[in-house]
Write a protein that holds these residues in place. Structure first.
Motif, PDB file in Angstrom:
ATOM      1  N   THR A   1      50.986  43.227  12.099  1.00  0.00           N
ATOM      2  CA  THR A   1      51.108  43.781  10.750  1.00  0.00           C
ATOM      3  C   THR A   1      50.476  45.169  10.716  1.00  0.00           C
ATOM      4  N   VAL A   2      51.299  46.187  10.894  1.00  0.00           N
ATOM      5  CA  VAL A   2      50.829  47.565  10.952  1.00  0.00           C
ATOM      6  C   VAL A   2      51.025  48.216   9.590  1.00  0.00           C
ATOM      7  N   ARG A   3      49.970  48.833   9.073  1.00  0.00           N
ATOM      8  CA  ARG A   3      50.003  49.474   7.760  1.00  0.00           C
ATOM      9  C   ARG A   3      49.846  50.982   7.904  1.00  0.00           C
ATOM     10  N   SER A   4      50.564  51.708   7.061  1.00  0.00           N
ATOM     11  CA  SER A   4      50.413  53.163   7.067  1.00  0.00           C
ATOM     12  C   SER A   4      48.998  53.529   6.634  1.00  0.00           C
ATOM     13  N   ARG A   5      48.520  54.661   7.108  1.00  0.00           N
ATOM     14  CA  ARG A   5      47.133  55.053   6.866  1.00  0.00           C
ATOM     15  C   ARG A   5      46.982  56.123   5.796  1.00  0.00           C
TER      16      ARG A   5
ATOM     17  N   ASP B   1      48.097  55.972   2.525  1.00  0.00           N
ATOM     18  CA  ASP B   1      48.146  55.509   1.134  1.00  0.00           C
ATOM     19  C   ASP B   1      47.460  54.158   1.065  1.00  0.00           C
ATOM     20  N   ALA B   2      46.168  54.167   0.811  1.00  0.00           N
ATOM     21  CA  ALA B   2      45.400  52.924   0.768  1.00  0.00           C
ATOM     22  C   ALA B   2      45.817  52.033  -0.390  1.00  0.00           C
ATOM     23  N   LEU B   3      46.344  52.623  -1.461  1.00  0.00           N
ATOM     24  CA  LEU B   3      46.725  51.850  -2.641  1.00  0.00           C
ATOM     25  C   LEU B   3      48.016  51.078  -2.403  1.00  0.00           C
ATOM     26  N   MET B   4      49.006  51.720  -1.816  1.00  0.00           N
ATOM     27  CA  MET B   4      50.306  51.079  -1.579  1.00  0.00           C
ATOM     28  C   MET B   4      50.787  51.377  -0.163  1.00  0.00           C
ATOM     29  N   PRO B   5      50.117  50.838   0.861  1.00  0.00           N
ATOM     30  CA  PRO B   5      50.512  51.160   2.229  1.00  0.00           C
ATOM     31  C   PRO B   5      51.882  50.586   2.571  1.00  0.00           C
ATOM     32  N   ASP B   6      52.642  51.353   3.338  1.00  0.00           N
ATOM     33  CA  ASP B   6      53.871  50.819   3.899  1.00  0.00           C
ATOM     34  C   ASP B   6      53.503  49.882   5.050  1.00  0.00           C
ATOM     35  N   ILE B   7      54.376  48.900   5.294  1.00  0.00           N
ATOM     36  CA  ILE B   7      54.069  47.873   6.283  1.00  0.00           C
ATOM     37  C   ILE B   7      55.246  47.699   7.232  1.00  0.00           C
ATOM     38  N   VAL B   8      54.923  47.526   8.497  1.00  0.00           N
ATOM     39  CA  VAL B   8      55.917  47.163   9.503  1.00  0.00           C
ATOM     40  C   VAL B   8      55.351  46.012  10.332  1.00  0.00           C
ATOM     41  N   LEU B   9      56.213  45.076  10.690  1.00  0.00           N
ATOM     42  CA  LEU B   9      55.838  44.064  11.668  1.00  0.00           C
ATOM     43  C   LEU B   9      56.290  44.599  13.022  1.00  0.00           C
ATOM     44  N   GLN B  10      55.330  45.078  13.789  1.00  0.00           N
ATOM     45  CA  GLN B  10      55.638  45.756  15.049  1.00  0.00           C
ATOM     46  C   GLN B  10      56.456  44.847  15.960  1.00  0.00           C
ATOM     47  N   GLY B  11      57.598  45.359  16.398  1.00  0.00           N
ATOM     48  CA  GLY B  11      58.474  44.598  17.263  1.00  0.00           C
ATOM     49  C   GLY B  11      59.291  43.555  16.545  1.00  0.00           C
ATOM     50  N   TRP B  12      59.306  43.614  15.187  1.00  0.00           N
ATOM     51  CA  TRP B  12      59.963  42.517  14.467  1.00  0.00           C
ATOM     52  C   TRP B  12      60.766  42.978  13.253  1.00  0.00           C
ATOM     53  N   SER B  13      60.145  43.675  12.321  1.00  0.00           N
ATOM     54  CA  SER B  13      60.869  44.056  11.112  1.00  0.00           C
ATOM     55  C   SER B  13      60.077  45.113  10.357  1.00  0.00           C
ATOM     56  N   ALA B  14      60.733  45.726   9.374  1.00  0.00           N
ATOM     57  CA  ALA B  14      60.081  46.726   8.537  1.00  0.00           C
ATOM     58  C   ALA B  14      60.433  46.460   7.084  1.00  0.00           C
ATOM     59  N   ARG B  15      59.659  47.058   6.185  1.00  0.00           N
ATOM     60  CA  ARG B  15      59.882  46.865   4.755  1.00  0.00           C
ATOM     61  C   ARG B  15      60.064  48.216   4.090  1.00  0.00           C
ATOM     62  N   GLY B  16      61.253  48.452   3.545  1.00  0.00           N
ATOM     63  CA  GLY B  16      61.492  49.661   2.779  1.00  0.00           C
ATOM     64  C   GLY B  16      61.632  50.907   3.645  1.00  0.00           C
TER      65      GLY B  16
ATOM     66  N   LEU C   1      57.573  54.278   9.538  1.00  0.00           N
ATOM     67  CA  LEU C   1      56.433  53.835  10.342  1.00  0.00           C
ATOM     68  C   LEU C   1      56.914  53.155  11.615  1.00  0.00           C
ATOM     69  N   GLN C   2      58.012  52.433  11.506  1.00  0.00           N
ATOM     70  CA  GLN C   2      58.567  51.697  12.635  1.00  0.00           C
ATOM     71  C   GLN C   2      59.076  52.616  13.739  1.00  0.00           C
TER      72      GLN C   2
ATOM     73  N   PRO D   1      47.801  50.205  16.939  1.00  0.00           N
ATOM     74  CA  PRO D   1      46.729  50.943  16.278  1.00  0.00           C
ATOM     75  C   PRO D   1      45.376  50.298  16.587  1.00  0.00           C
ATOM     76  N   THR D   2      44.350  51.106  16.634  1.00  0.00           N
ATOM     77  CA  THR D   2      43.026  50.605  17.002  1.00  0.00           C
ATOM     78  C   THR D   2      42.611  49.418  16.148  1.00  0.00           C
ATOM     79  N   GLU D   3      42.875  49.487  14.835  1.00  0.00           N
ATOM     80  CA  GLU D   3      42.460  48.414  13.940  1.00  0.00           C
ATOM     81  C   GLU D   3      43.273  47.139  14.121  1.00  0.00           C
ATOM     82  N   ASN D   4      44.374  47.217  14.874  1.00  0.00           N
ATOM     83  CA  ASN D   4      45.212  46.042  15.105  1.00  0.00           C
ATOM     84  C   ASN D   4      44.896  45.322  16.402  1.00  0.00           C
ATOM     85  N   ALA D   5      43.969  45.848  17.186  1.00  0.00           N
ATOM     86  CA  ALA D   5      43.473  45.164  18.376  1.00  0.00           C
ATOM     87  C   ALA D   5      42.151  44.501  17.984  1.00  0.00           C
TER      88      ALA D   5
END
Length: 359
Positions: free
Chosen positions: A88-92, A94-109, A115-116, A131-135
């Motif tokens: 679950t990778v989040r854009s960095r 926009d802390a209020l409404m981050p965009d999200i991608v499931l790395q290697g799987w899917s994206a939203r919007g 981001l994907q 991303p560092t925070e995802n390890a």
């Protein structure tokens, strides 16, 4: 490095040599030891689910591995650390409404697709860049147990829903879709969190019996008939206390009426979280009575994935013994046999069954 590549939807994965991922600031390279294969991976790769996963791509949703290299801004991670690669990778920006991608799987919007373009390739490879925070460190483990630790990939999604519900120890929970992969993981996680009782409605009597065998009196199975009024009455009769919260994990193939029945069992001031796939493939909308929601002060919330901090407390529950990964039966395949692994995952998609690719 060796990797399995989805060259186009509807074709088998191709196992071949792929370019090594290059590290940058804010990133980590991980040597993948095991990667889970979700039960519906065949539906993603065939294109049936219409996921935003533009090929060619190395698929895979999450992984367990060891840190190979860290970027210059990492302050705690070091080479050799065992980590969960959170997909679950989040854009960095926009802390209020981050965009999200499931790395290697899917994206939203639109933002997720952008981001994907960078965080694209998943865990079906010998190495992955995240991303560092995802390890996220999980502590030392035996390499032989890496496949079993892939179970937290599923458990975290269930845990995300329970955190969104603000489930408290001593409360009664109903899990809609409890006989499925994510639903059964929700039962296990809710009990680890101290739920008083979990109500498990469903039509698969064999799976309901298996849940009863595993968890004894802490769950109350209810065989559904499809008649909403009768089923609501049966659920209330089975529960030892008012139902404080409902978490829905029904799949896209399920009828909206089943989700509606589950929701309508919650007590006044109760909470509902929706995480399933009802309506994704067409069918009726989830229609609920406005006066009932308003007058009973019902909270209904949608949830996708989980808060990033959930990984740390999930690992804590495993390490503390509250959550036992031994519930999962793990079947492992080498990366060269990834297509058979995908087929195996589709057939063996019941509760506490886990298919894994090993490197």
């Amino acid at each position: 490095m060796k990797a399995a590549i989805l060259e186009s939807f509807g074709k088998p994965l191709t196992v071949t040599t792929a370019p090594e991922p290059a590290i940058g600031t804010g990133e980590v390279i991980v040597d993948v030891v095991a990667a889970p294969i979700l039960s519906y991976a065949n539906e993603v790769f065939s294109g049936a689910r219409k996921y935003l996963l533009p090929p060619p791509v190395i698929p895979g949703c999450g992984a367990i591995g060891r840190v190979r290299e860290v970027g210059p801004d990492a302050t705690k991670l070091k080479q050799g650390d065992w980590v969960f690669c959170d997909p679950t990778v989040r854009s960095r920006d926009d802390a209020l409404m981050p965009d999200i991608v499931l790395q290697g799987w899917s994206a939203r919007g639109t933002g997720g697709q952008k981001l994907q373009e960078f965080h694209r390739d998943g865990g079906f490879a010998e190495r992955i860049r995240v991303p560092t925070e995802n390890a996220i460190p999980i502590g030392d483990i035996d390499a032989a147990e890496a496949g079993r630790w892939c179970a937290i990939n599923t458990l975290l999604i269930a845990y995300g829903g329970l955190l969104a519900l603000d489930l408290k120890a001593g409360e009664t929970l109903l899990v809609s879709g409890a006989t499925g992969n994510f639903g059964s993981a929700t039962v296990l996680t809710a009990l680890a969190m101290g739920a008083r009782q979990v109500i498990t409605p469903g039509r698969n009597e064999a799976v309901l019996a298996e849940l009863s065998r595993r968890f004894a009196s802490r769950i109350k199975p209810v065989v559904l008939t499809g008649n909403g009024t009768q089923d609501i009455a049966a659920i209330h009769a089975a529960a030892e206390a008012p139902i404080d919260a409902v978490l829905d994990f029904l799949p896209p193939s399920a009828d909206a009426s089943a989700a509606r029945t589950a929701i309508m069992t919650v007590r006044p001031y109760g909470r509902v979280v929706l995480m399933g796939g009802v309506g994704m493939l067409g069918g009726d909308d989830l229609t609920l009575p406005y006066p009932w929601i308003m007058r009973n002060l019902i909270t209904i919330k949608g949830q996708w994935m989980y808060d990033p901090r959930a990984v740390h407390t999930m690992v804590g529950m495993v390490r503390g013994g509250q959550l036992n990964l031994d519930h999962f039966a793990v079947t492992e395949f080498p990366i060269d046999d990834v297509n058979n692994a995908v087929s195996h995952a589709a057939v063996n998609n019941g509760p506490f069954k886990l298919t894994v690719v090993r490197h």
